[in-house]
Scaffold this active site. Structure first.
Site, PDB file in Angstrom:
ATOM      1  CD  GLU A  65      29.101  66.609   0.562  1.00  0.00           C
ATOM      2  OE1 GLU A  65      29.593  67.743   0.412  1.00  0.00           O
ATOM      3  OE2 GLU A  65      29.752  65.562   0.490  1.00  0.00           O
TER       4      GLU A  65
ATOM      5  CD  GLU B 121      31.505  67.619  -3.924  1.00  0.00           C
ATOM      6  OE1 GLU B 121      32.607  68.155  -4.035  1.00  0.00           O
ATOM      7  OE2 GLU B 121      30.571  68.108  -3.268  1.00  0.00           O
TER       8      GLU B 121
HETATM    9  C1  FCB Z   1      32.231  69.161  -0.578  1.00  0.00           C
HETATM   10  C2  FCB Z   1      32.910  67.899  -0.099  1.00  0.00           C
HETATM   11  C3  FCB Z   1      32.932  67.765   1.393  1.00  0.00           C
HETATM   12  C4  FCB Z   1      33.210  69.093   2.074  1.00  0.00           C
HETATM   13  C5  FCB Z   1      32.265  70.140   1.564  1.00  0.00           C
HETATM   14  C6  FCB Z   1      32.438  71.491   2.224  1.00  0.00           C
HETATM   15  O1  FCB Z   1      32.714  69.510  -1.833  1.00  0.00           O
HETATM   16  O2  FCB Z   1      32.293  66.763  -0.652  1.00  0.00           O
HETATM   17  O3  FCB Z   1      33.880  66.796   1.731  1.00  0.00           O
HETATM   18  O4  FCB Z   1      34.522  69.453   1.873  1.00  0.00           O
HETATM   19  O5  FCB Z   1      32.446  70.309   0.189  1.00  0.00           O
END
Ligand code: FCB
Length: 495
Positions: A401, A213
């Site tokens: 994620e 990210e």
């Molecule tokens: C993402 C991050 C991770 C966590 C989630 C909730 O943006 O990569 O580390 O904080 O959100």
């Protein structure tokens, strides 16, 4: 030690120990997954077959080093910018730090058993750069790499495919002291570290994510300053930070190619703007595709196309990043896969005037999850991977994620009945299944997160885990959502 990576050890549909064995070996005892209210085994009807994921689909969970490891200053680890930031009074809710976190550094074997009890076939974790290079560059600290050696071996011994992220925001403080991401040297230092990690671990780790990210750590670390290193830069310096980060990604791809075992796969893990047509008409779908390129222009589009879009450069004007043709070539180094972190949608509609799309802000009463930023929009998990495939012909996609925070409270029996997270997963996974059924090549899904953990500026106040952690005692207890996810894995279909 080498392991055959041709079939990932945990791919769905391969032989695995029975769930009963797994739960017994996980020592989950009274709070085993089976004890969580679980529906009677559903018969596989033709309707449920239609909700199936492709054979071999990888089901995993995700974490990151600073959020779970603790052990912030042991075995020669250097200080990271998150250590420094969390130790600065007033930066983190409640004064929380990741000094101990969920003590995964010492409890990793038990945590691998929790993954195994879920039936997960893959695990995405991050390497702490300052554990391996305490000063960011120079002499490596062998004890740091040893930890990831042990973790990798433990995962493989339990049939779980390791996916390693090289950077999940814990920059060595020593590099920050020399300019951090404002300095181009940091991109080269990252590539060197990536090459070292690739050389040492690619005999057992088949997939490396470069940077987690970029959009989040750049915007929150260098614009609003609510993330480490807590800066508020003017636009030209900010654009240069982002450029150095995408350059670091590209240089790291090249280092992995040069140093890792042939066949090692590498790609980003980016929090894309997941653009969704507000209503599915062909005009809005075209608008969504245009918006997908433009709203991700500074990161994913330049990685996949090797150029900043005209609109991006025009909008930045005199503040545009300084770059060379060689930089663009490096940034667009060919990838093996693209990982995307998808939490929420960006709705758009078509417009008759340029740029041909308009963002539709979510209504004030639009449902959100426990974190105020998290707009509920399951369709994002259909459209984001579909765009990758359609616009850029990406042939291997991972959802690196997806998950949600919740106000989890254990009930009288000690279990967290997180019906909101179950609702969230049911909705998002249904849309992911739609993507795979349409032929979008999504190969795996990593649920954020395995365990409740240190949620950056929110400290321990927001819980994202499938497994509840009592932070005072470090007791781990699977939630209702763990039972739901485990059932999805068992069926390789939407429960
Ligand atoms: C993402 C991050 C991770 C966590 C989630 C909730 O943006 O990569 O580390 O904080 O959100």
């Amino acid at each position: 030690m080498t392991a055959d990576r041709s079939a990932p050890p945990g791919a769905a549909g391969t032989d695995r120990p029975s769930r009963r064995d797994l739960i017994a070996s996980a020592g989950l005892g009274a709070v085993a997954l089976n004890n969580v209210a679980r529906p009677a085994q559903a018969q596989q009807s033709s309707a449920s077959a239609a909700r199936a994921f492709p054979p071999g689909f990888l089901w995993g969970t995700a974490t990151s080093s600073y959020q779970i490891e603790g052990a912030w200053n042991v075995d020669g680890k250097g200080e990271s910018i998150w250590d420094r930031f969390a130790h600065t009074p007033g930066k983190i809710q409640n004064g929380d730090t990741g000094d101990v976190a969920v003590d995964h550094y010492h409890r990793y074997k038990a945590d691998v058993q929790l993954m195994r009890a879920l039936g997960a076939g893959a695990y995405r974790f991050s390497l702490s750069w300052p554990r391996i290079f305490p000063d960011g560059v120079g002499a490596p600290n062998p004890a740091g790499l040893d930890f990831y050696d042990r973790l990798t071996d433990e995962l493989l011994a339990n049939g779980i495919a390791p996916f390693a992220t090289l950077y999940h925001w814990d920059l060595p403080q020593a590099l920050e002291d020399r300019g951090g991401w404002e300095s181009r040297d940091t991109a080269q230092a990252f590539a060197d570290y990536a090459g070292h990690a690739g050389a040492k671990l690619s005999d057992r780790i088949g997939h490396f994510f470069t940077i987690n990210e970029i959009s989040t750590f750049v915007d929150l670390g260098y614009v609003t300053g609510i993330f480490a290193p807590g800066l508020k830069l003017p636009p030209a310096r900010l654009n240069q930070v982002r450029h150095h980060a995408v350059l670091a990604h590209g240089l790291a791809v090249q280092s992995i190619r040069a140093s890792a075992r042939p066949g090692t796969k590498v790609g980003p893990a980016e929090n894309v703007a997941a653009v969704v047509p507000a209503v599915e008409t062909s005009e809005n779908i075209d608008a969504a595709e245009r918006a997908m390129r433009e709203l991700n222009a500074g990161i994913l589009t330049v990685m996949l196309e090797g150029r900043y879009t005209d609109a991006f450069l025009a909008a930045a004007g005199a503040d545009a990043p300084k770059f060379s043709a060689g930089d663009l070539k490096a940034i667009a180094s060919p990838l093996d896969f693209v990982g995307i972190n998808v939490y929420m949608p960006t709705y758009v509609r078509a417009t008759a005037t340029p740029p041909g799309y308009a963002v539709v802000p979510p209504a004030r009463s639009h449902p959100r999850m426990a974190s105020s930023w998290q707009v509920f929009g399951p369709e994002s998990l259909y459209w984001a991977p579909r765009h990758l495939h359609k616009i850029w012909n990406v042939k291997e996609i991972y959802i690196s994620e997806n998950g949600c925070g919740a106000a989890d409270q254990p009930a009288a029996d000690g279990i967290v009945y997180d019906s909101d997270r179950v609702m969230f997963l049911r909705g998002y996974l249904a849309m992911l299944q739609r993507a795979t059924a349409d032929g979008v090549p999504v190969r795996g899904y990593f649920l954020w997160s395995l365990l409740d953990n240190f949620e950056w500026t929110s400290g321990y106040g927001t819980r994202f885990g499938l497994i509840h952690v009592d932070f005072a005692t470090q007791t781990r207890t699977p939630k209702l959502s763990a039972a739901y996810y485990s059932e999805a894995i068992r069926r390789n279909a939407l429960p």
